[in-house]
Design an enzyme around this catalytic site. Structure first.
Site, PDB file in Angstrom:
ATOM      1  CG  ASP A   9      -7.323  15.404-110.556  1.00  0.00           C
ATOM      2  OD1 ASP A   9      -8.504  15.366-110.143  1.00  0.00           O
ATOM      3  OD2 ASP A   9      -6.709  16.473-110.747  1.00  0.00           O
TER       4      ASP A   9
ATOM      5  CG  ASP B  69      14.423  11.491-119.850  1.00  0.00           C
ATOM      6  OD1 ASP B  69      15.551  11.309-120.349  1.00  0.00           O
ATOM      7  OD2 ASP B  69      14.251  11.819-118.661  1.00  0.00           O
ATOM      8  N   GLY B  70      11.560  11.277-123.543  1.00  0.00           N
ATOM      9  CA  GLY B  70      10.438  10.768-124.321  1.00  0.00           C
ATOM     10  C   GLY B  70      10.902   9.930-125.506  1.00  0.00           C
TER      11      GLY B  70
END
Length: 293
Positions: free
Chosen positions: A178, A75-76
């Site tokens: 975060d 997917d990257g």
């Protein structure tokens, strides 16, 4: 038919599958262009077609009548390919040489069948929406868009970040966390999902807002219309934060103005006959499988 073969990495364990792809494309008579950086990785180990062209990037779509981009990787790699495809309208087919593969959903064992279906026209093209990041000063150059998500995160070792969030100009909430993930339906199965966000159908017309490790335990992911504009004001003990668009990132500070909306253009993905998003969900998440037996 003219296709671009796009890849970012090459591992020798995938050599049989990469070779099979080029063999099948040549046997069928497809005109092949190979992404220049990927060609440098494979030219000494893969037997390439007798003739092929070289693909350098987005501007080549104006020169060559490319029909399809075949992406080799996970997917990257698909997300990297989007930065080249942009608004060209050329559809992409992902062959999964990685791990999970929601976008690159054709398994490497099925390359020949996939290419045959492609050439025979046994597929549909589905549209996927993207996000656009408005920022002052500008970020990410001429690539201020994302297929999966935009995130605002604390820097590496700092304390949590405070993110004041506005929806269409109206104050929505303040997130002590975060960070926060702003995801498309496509990105709902990526980082947002790992942070507890919902899975959203690709054509649902939504944006998902998912906090990352929120300090306020009553905060939950929020599903918004993709006609919304979401803007942010950021503060923290350390005036250094991370902003990402898919796999690209940059450092920002509290005076950075940020707003996210639906991008003016989307991405077109090829869905082969006999495959579907629901099938991909079941296979990747092992739904409907009882591993106890």
């Amino acid at each position: 038919m003219q296709v671009v073969v796009f890849g970012k990495k090459y591992q020798d364990k995938n050599r049989p599958y990469v070779q099979e792809l080029f063999n099948v494309l040549q046997a069928i008579g497809v005109t092949v262009y190979i992404y220049r950086d990927y060609l440098a990785l494979i030219r000494d180990t893969i037997t390439l077609p007798d003739t092929y062209g070289i693909f350098d990037g987005y501007l080549d779509f104006r020169v060559h009548p490319i029909d399809i981009v075949i992406v080799l990787g996970g997917d990257g790699t698909m997300l990297d390919a989007v930065t080249h495809v942009r608004d060209s309208g050329v559809p992409m087919l992902g062959i999964n040489l990685g791990r999970l593969g929601f976008l690159a959903n054709i398994e490497k064992q099925h390359i020949q069948t996939a290419i045959e279906k492609l050439v025979q026209g046994h597929y549909t093209v589905v549209e996927r929406t993207m996000l656009y990041l408005e920022s002052a000063p500008p970020l990410f150059g001429d690539l201020p868009f994302a297929l999966n998500d935009c995130t605002i995160l604390k820097s590496e070792t700092s304390s949590m970040v405070t993110i004041h969030t506005f929806l269409n100009g109206d104050y929505l909430n303040t997130y002590w966390a975060d960070g926060i993930v702003i995801a498309t339906p496509t990105g709902s199965t990526a980082y947002s999902l790992s942070c507890g966000g919902p899975i959203v159908m690709p054509d649902s017309g939504n944006i998902v807002l998912t906090p990352v490790a929120p300090h306020n335990l009553n905060l939950r992911p929020l599903v918004l219309s993709d006609q919304s504009v979401i803007s942010f004001e950021i503060e923290g003990r350390i005036d250094k934060f991370v902003c990402t668009l898919d796999s690209r990132h940059t450092i920002i500070r509290s005076d950075q103005q940020l707003a996210v909306r639906r991008n003016d253009f989307g991405v077109r993905l090829i869905q082969l006959e006999g495959t579907s998003f629901l099938q991909t969900l079941r296979e990747k998440l092992t739904w409907g499988t009882d591993w106890r037996n």
